[in-house]
Design a protein around this motif. Structure first.
Motif, PDB file in Angstrom:
ATOM      1  N   ASN A  87      -9.545   2.601  -0.997  1.00  0.00           N
ATOM      2  CA  ASN A  87      -9.159   1.235  -1.376  1.00  0.00           C
ATOM      3  C   ASN A  87     -10.386   0.455  -2.198  1.00  0.00           C
ATOM      4  O   ASN A  87     -11.680   0.932  -2.240  1.00  0.00           O
TER       5      ASN A  87
ATOM      6  N   TRP B  47       0.726  -1.288  -0.002  1.00  0.00           N
ATOM      7  CA  TRP B  47      -0.027   0.041  -0.063  1.00  0.00           C
ATOM      8  C   TRP B  47       0.789   1.249   0.149  1.00  0.00           C
ATOM      9  O   TRP B  47       0.499   2.055  -0.907  1.00  0.00           O
ATOM     10  N   GLY B  48       1.960   1.404   0.982  1.00  0.00           N
ATOM     11  CA  GLY B  48       2.634   2.358   0.833  1.00  0.00           C
ATOM     12  C   GLY B  48       3.444   2.985  -0.342  1.00  0.00           C
ATOM     13  O   GLY B  48       3.467   3.941  -0.592  1.00  0.00           O
TER      14      GLY B  48
ATOM     15  N   ILE C 120       0.986   4.008  -3.085  1.00  0.00           N
ATOM     16  CA  ILE C 120       0.519   5.420  -2.842  1.00  0.00           C
ATOM     17  C   ILE C 120       1.346   6.717  -2.928  1.00  0.00           C
ATOM     18  O   ILE C 120       1.534   7.368  -3.730  1.00  0.00           O
TER      19      ILE C 120
ATOM     20  N   MET D 252       5.177   9.596   1.444  1.00  0.00           N
ATOM     21  CA  MET D 252       5.301   7.977   2.067  1.00  0.00           C
ATOM     22  C   MET D 252       6.597   7.811   2.385  1.00  0.00           C
ATOM     23  O   MET D 252       7.384   8.364   1.811  1.00  0.00           O
TER      24      MET D 252
ATOM     25  N   THR E  43      -9.757   8.944   2.645  1.00  0.00           N
ATOM     26  CA  THR E  43      -9.434  10.125   3.052  1.00  0.00           C
ATOM     27  C   THR E  43      -8.977  11.129   2.311  1.00  0.00           C
ATOM     28  O   THR E  43      -8.047  10.999   1.274  1.00  0.00           O
TER      29      THR E  43
ATOM     30  N   SER F 118      -6.755   6.853   8.478  1.00  0.00           N
ATOM     31  CA  SER F 118      -6.577   5.682   7.788  1.00  0.00           C
ATOM     32  C   SER F 118      -6.449   6.061   6.050  1.00  0.00           C
ATOM     33  O   SER F 118      -6.793   7.057   5.759  1.00  0.00           O
ATOM     34  N   GLY F 119      -6.032   5.077   5.530  1.00  0.00           N
ATOM     35  CA  GLY F 119      -6.247   5.021   4.058  1.00  0.00           C
ATOM     36  C   GLY F 119      -7.257   4.900   3.319  1.00  0.00           C
ATOM     37  O   GLY F 119      -7.606   4.807   1.935  1.00  0.00           O
ATOM     38  N   ARG F 120      -8.319   4.634   4.062  1.00  0.00           N
ATOM     39  CA  ARG F 120      -9.808   4.324   3.395  1.00  0.00           C
ATOM     40  C   ARG F 120     -10.668   5.357   3.303  1.00  0.00           C
ATOM     41  O   ARG F 120     -11.594   5.625   4.342  1.00  0.00           O
TER      42      ARG F 120
ATOM     43  N   PHE G  97      -7.357   9.170  -1.109  1.00  0.00           N
ATOM     44  CA  PHE G  97      -6.874   7.737  -0.851  1.00  0.00           C
ATOM     45  C   PHE G  97      -8.185   7.257  -0.828  1.00  0.00           C
ATOM     46  O   PHE G  97      -9.193   7.208   0.036  1.00  0.00           O
TER      47      PHE G  97
ATOM     48  N   ASP H 190      -0.318   4.886   6.605  1.00  0.00           N
ATOM     49  CA  ASP H 190      -1.365   5.730   6.765  1.00  0.00           C
ATOM     50  C   ASP H 190      -1.347   6.691   8.022  1.00  0.00           C
ATOM     51  O   ASP H 190      -1.366   8.044   7.693  1.00  0.00           O
TER      52      ASP H 190
END
Length: 277
Positions: A91, A66-67, A70, A183, A170, A166-168, A89, A194
Motif C-alpha cells: 500500500n 482495493w480488491g 488488486i 480476488m 505480503t 493483510s494486503g500491507r 502486495f 485480503d
C-alpha cells in the motif's frame, strides 16, 4: 524469477513517491516489476506515474477499491509471468527498509509453499508493533490480532503462523493464485478481501506466515476505524468495514457447515451488541 509488486493508489501522490523510493532501493536477489493501479486519481498521480519509465500503470475509473485494483493487477501479471514468479502486495501509505522484500523471500523459500506477510510497526515509534497478523474466531465472528495491544518488538520471534494475511506488505508465490483463484471484488471490494484471499490460499496447502524481520511502517490508524453515519451507509457503503455483502461472503467462506446454519442470527446478535456499545 521476478517479484511483481502490485500497488493500488488513489491520490496521495506524496505517499506514492515515498514508497517508490523504498521499492527502488530494495536490495534483493530477484528482479522487480512495479505495477501501479491508479484508480482515478485527481491530484496529479496519473501524470507523475506515466513519467516513470520503470512502472507499468494500469487505470481504474475510481470504482475499483482495493480488491478491484488488486484483481486488475493480478490478471495482468498472470498473463505474462513465469510459473515460479512472486507477487507482492503493498500500500502507498506505508514504507520499509531496503531489505524488506529479501526478508519476505527468504522465509517464503525456507517454508515453501508459503505466503509471507510482514509485521506492522508504528512509523512514529518504530520499535512498537501494531500488528503481527490475524487470528480468526469463527464461533464469535471475531477477527483479532496476535497482539492484544501495541508492545515492544521481540525480534527473535517468528515467523508467526496466522489465520489470514493483510494486503500491507505480503508476498505470494504466483502458483497460489493459479490454484486458489484471485480476488472476488463483486462481493469483497475492499475490507476483508485480503483475508478472504489468504484463507482460500491456505486451503490449497500454502502456509500463512508473518516474518518478524520484514517490517512495514505505518501510521497508527486503520481504515476500518471509519464509522459510517446511518444504518444504510453503515451496512451498504463499500467504505464501511460493516459492508454487509463482504461480511456475509467472508464469514460464510471461513465457517464450518454447522456454523453456517446459525450464521445469520449470530451476525445479527454481534452487530446488535456493537450498536449498543
Amino acid at each position: 524469477m521476478t517479484v511483481h509488486v502490485l500497488m493500488p493508489v488513489f491520490n496521495r501522490l506524496p505517499m506514492t513517491k515515498k514508497i517508490l523510493i523504498c521499492l527502488r532501493s530494495q536490495k534483493v536477489d530477484e528482479d522487480l516489476n512495479f505495477i501501479v493501479v491508479d484508480d482515478g486519481s485527481s491530484d496529479g498521480t496519473g501524470k507523475y506515474l506515466r513519467s516513470q519509465n520503470d512502472i507499468m500503470v494500469l487505470k481504474g475509473d475510481g470504482s475499483l477499491w482495493w480488491g478491484g485494483a488488486i484483481e486488475i493487477g493480478l490478471q495482468y501479471v498472470l498473463k505474462q509471468a513465469k510459473p515460479n514468479d512472486w507477487v507482492l502486495f503493498v500500500n502507498n501509505d506505508t514504507h520499509f527498509k531496503e531489505d524488506f522484500i529479501q526478508c519476505l523471500l527468504d522465509v517464503a523459500r525456507e517454508y515453501a509453499p508459503a505466503a509471507v506477510g510482514s509485521v506492522i510497526c508504528d512509523e512514529d515509534e518504530p520499535d512498537h508493533l501494531l500488528s503481527i497478523g490475524a487470528v480468526i474466531d469463527t464461533g464469535r465472528l471475531k477477527v483479532q490480532d496476535k497482539l492484544e495491544f501495541p508492545s515492544p518488538r521481540d525480534k527473535e520471534n517468528g515467523p508467526y503462523s496466522v489465520d489470514a494475511l493483510s494486503g500491507r506488505g505480503t508476498l505470494y508465490p504466483l502458483k497460489a493464485f493459479q490454484v486458489a483463484g484471485t480476488m472476488k471484488p463483486n462481493w469483497l471490494p475492499h475490507y476483508l478481501a485480503d483475508y478472504d484471499l489468504a484463507r482460500r490460499v491456505r486451503k490449497f496447502g500454502f502456509k500463512l506466515l508473518v516474518s518478524e524481520k520484514a517490517v512495514t511502517f505505518s501510521a497508527n490508524e486503520w481504515g476500518n476505524q471509519y464509522r459510517a453515519k446511518g444504518l444504510k451507509n453503515r451496512y451498504f457503503s463499500v467504505r464501511s468495514s460493516y459492508y454487509l455483502p463482504a461480511i456475509l461472503k467472508f464469514w460464510w467462506g471461513v465457517s464450518t457447515f454447522k456454523e453456517r446454519l446459525t450464521l445469520i442470527p449470530r451476525l445479527i446478535f454481534v452487530n446488535f451488541k456493537k450498536n449498543k456499545s
